[in-house]
Design a protein around this motif. Structure first.
Motif, PDB file in Angstrom:
ATOM      1  N   ALA A  85       0.921  -1.130   0.050  1.00  0.00           N
ATOM      2  CA  ALA A  85      -0.011   0.128  -0.332  1.00  0.00           C
ATOM      3  C   ALA A  85       1.150   1.494  -0.335  1.00  0.00           C
ATOM      4  O   ALA A  85       0.507   2.619  -0.699  1.00  0.00           O
ATOM      5  N   LEU A 142       2.629   2.075  -3.141  1.00  0.00           N
ATOM      6  CA  LEU A 142       1.468   2.300  -4.411  1.00  0.00           C
ATOM      7  C   LEU A 142       1.329   3.359  -4.158  1.00  0.00           C
ATOM      8  O   LEU A 142       0.590   4.042  -5.381  1.00  0.00           O
ATOM      9  N   LEU A 143       1.093   4.080  -3.293  1.00  0.00           N
ATOM     10  CA  LEU A 143       0.674   5.427  -2.548  1.00  0.00           C
ATOM     11  C   LEU A 143       2.276   6.758  -2.988  1.00  0.00           C
ATOM     12  O   LEU A 143       1.722   7.323  -3.622  1.00  0.00           O
ATOM     13  N   TYR A 193      -8.669   7.785  -0.874  1.00  0.00           N
ATOM     14  CA  TYR A 193      -8.603   6.515  -0.230  1.00  0.00           C
ATOM     15  C   TYR A 193      -7.388   5.790   0.147  1.00  0.00           C
ATOM     16  O   TYR A 193      -6.843   4.777   0.878  1.00  0.00           O
ATOM     17  N   VAL A 194      -5.950   5.806  -0.936  1.00  0.00           N
ATOM     18  CA  VAL A 194      -5.119   5.214  -0.625  1.00  0.00           C
ATOM     19  C   VAL A 194      -4.085   5.534   0.399  1.00  0.00           C
ATOM     20  O   VAL A 194      -3.538   5.273   0.869  1.00  0.00           O
ATOM     21  N   ASP A 195      -4.203   7.532   0.166  1.00  0.00           N
ATOM     22  CA  ASP A 195      -3.770   7.636   1.462  1.00  0.00           C
ATOM     23  C   ASP A 195      -3.958   7.565   2.616  1.00  0.00           C
ATOM     24  O   ASP A 195      -3.562   6.932   3.463  1.00  0.00           O
ATOM     25  N   SER A 209      -3.371   4.106   4.290  1.00  0.00           N
ATOM     26  CA  SER A 209      -2.006   3.507   3.899  1.00  0.00           C
ATOM     27  C   SER A 209      -1.884   4.277   5.655  1.00  0.00           C
ATOM     28  O   SER A 209      -1.325   3.004   6.384  1.00  0.00           O
TER      29      SER A 209
END
Length: 322
Positions: A42, A45-46, A201-203, A206
């Motif tokens: 994650a 990816l971020l 949503y990634v922020d 994570s």
């Protein structure tokens, strides 16, 4: 129907829920290993998406923002150690001597990387500068932290053995995905620009994963059994005092020095945090095995408090009107 302003936002409620779940159902053994892998993916990816999102010009501007980086470094490696020493008459009576040693160790650590950048992104701050500043703090801390620990605690253990491994881990987990995103921007940059909302949503995802895995490790190491209740209360007070002063000083300095609101956000979040991921391995090298538990306990608690407080602060910054 909008949520009343006095109620916590959904992300803060998610953080509280995550901490409760980690306290009651911490991941252990193979599950902990899987969660660590998922968290690393994650985070990768971020940084990949941020690399694809940011233009080359923005990255160069962030890297060359030396005044901002200097303020962050001074807060991390000068303000915190001075606070740890200057506030000893106030802090030491609240905790045991072993825990106060852990507080001084906490003050010598570099800034955390992943959550600092994620919070800056949520708060709509200067993300390129945050990537450079937080990463530089982590790399510099590999060498500066053992020196500060030697000065603060007269500890002379050799921390060099893990230095190159730490550098390699940081580069592999953060810089490589970011550079890959920069390279891939040529092909996916337009798609990322059209779907910037998903970065939120990634922020947040994570951060929730980091909170769960970090707090699970703390609980598994006996977070709630290693100290008497009054000492735990004192440690919470100490953590809040240190964090409040750091947040206040960095915000005041950013405004007095004429930084923009985006730069202020980066200075506040990067200059007020301490890294659990760097601190625990360093503690194992710098201190005797039997003392490590008490040494890292203040760091583990401070880490959770800084995430909770900064989550609320990031949401408040994000709601501002430019």
């Amino acid at each position: 129907m909008s949520r009343p302003s006095y109620l916590p936002d959904n992300f803060t409620l998610a953080l509280v829920t995550t901490v409760l779940i980690a306290s009651l159902l911490p991941c252990k053994g193979e599950a902990a290993h899987v969660f660590n892998i998922v968290t690393n993916v994650a985070i990768g990816l971020l940084f990949f998406l941020h690399g694809a999102k940011l233009s080359r010009e923005a990255v160069i501007a962030g890297a060359t923002h030396w005044r901002l980086h200097l303020v962050v470094m001074l807060s991390t490696f000068a303000l915190f150690p001075l606070l740890g020493l200057a506030l000893k008459p106030v802090l030491a009576p609240l905790v045991t001597p072993e825990l106060y040693t852990g507080i001084l160790f906490l003050c010598a650590l570099p800034s955390t990387v992943q959550s600092s950048i994620a919070f800056v992104a949520i708060a709509r701050g200067n993300v390129p500068a945050a990537v450079c500043s937080a990463s530089a703090s982590s790399l510099l801390g590999i060498f500066v932290t053992p020196l500060l620990v030697g000065v603060l605690l007269a500890t002379h253990h050799d921390a060099e053995t893990n230095a190159w491994k730490s550098i390699a881990d940081i580069c592999l987990q953060l810089l490589v995905p970011f550079i890959a995103g920069q390279i891939a921007r040529k092909w996916i940059g337009a798609w990322v620009d059209r779907n910037k909302g998903m970065l939120k949503y990634v922020d947040q995802g994570s951060i929730l994963l980091v909170v769960y895995t970090a707090f699970s490790e703390a609980v598994n190491q006996g977070l709630w059994q290693q100290m008497p209740l009054p000492a735990l209360g004192g440690l919470i007070v100490v953590s809040l005092v240190l964090l409040a002063i750091a947040l206040g000083v960095t915000r005041f300095a950013a405004r007095r020095l004429g930084f923009s609101k985006e730069d202020e956000i980066t200075i506040v979040f990067c200059g007020s945090k301490k890294s659990l991921a760097t601190g625990v391995p360093m503690a194992k090298v710098l201190f005797p095995v039997h003392a490590v538990g008490a040494i890292v306990l203040p760091l583990m608690l401070f880490h959770q408090i800084q995430l909770m407080v900064c989550a609320v602060l990031a949401q408040r910054y994000a709601k501002r009107t430019d």
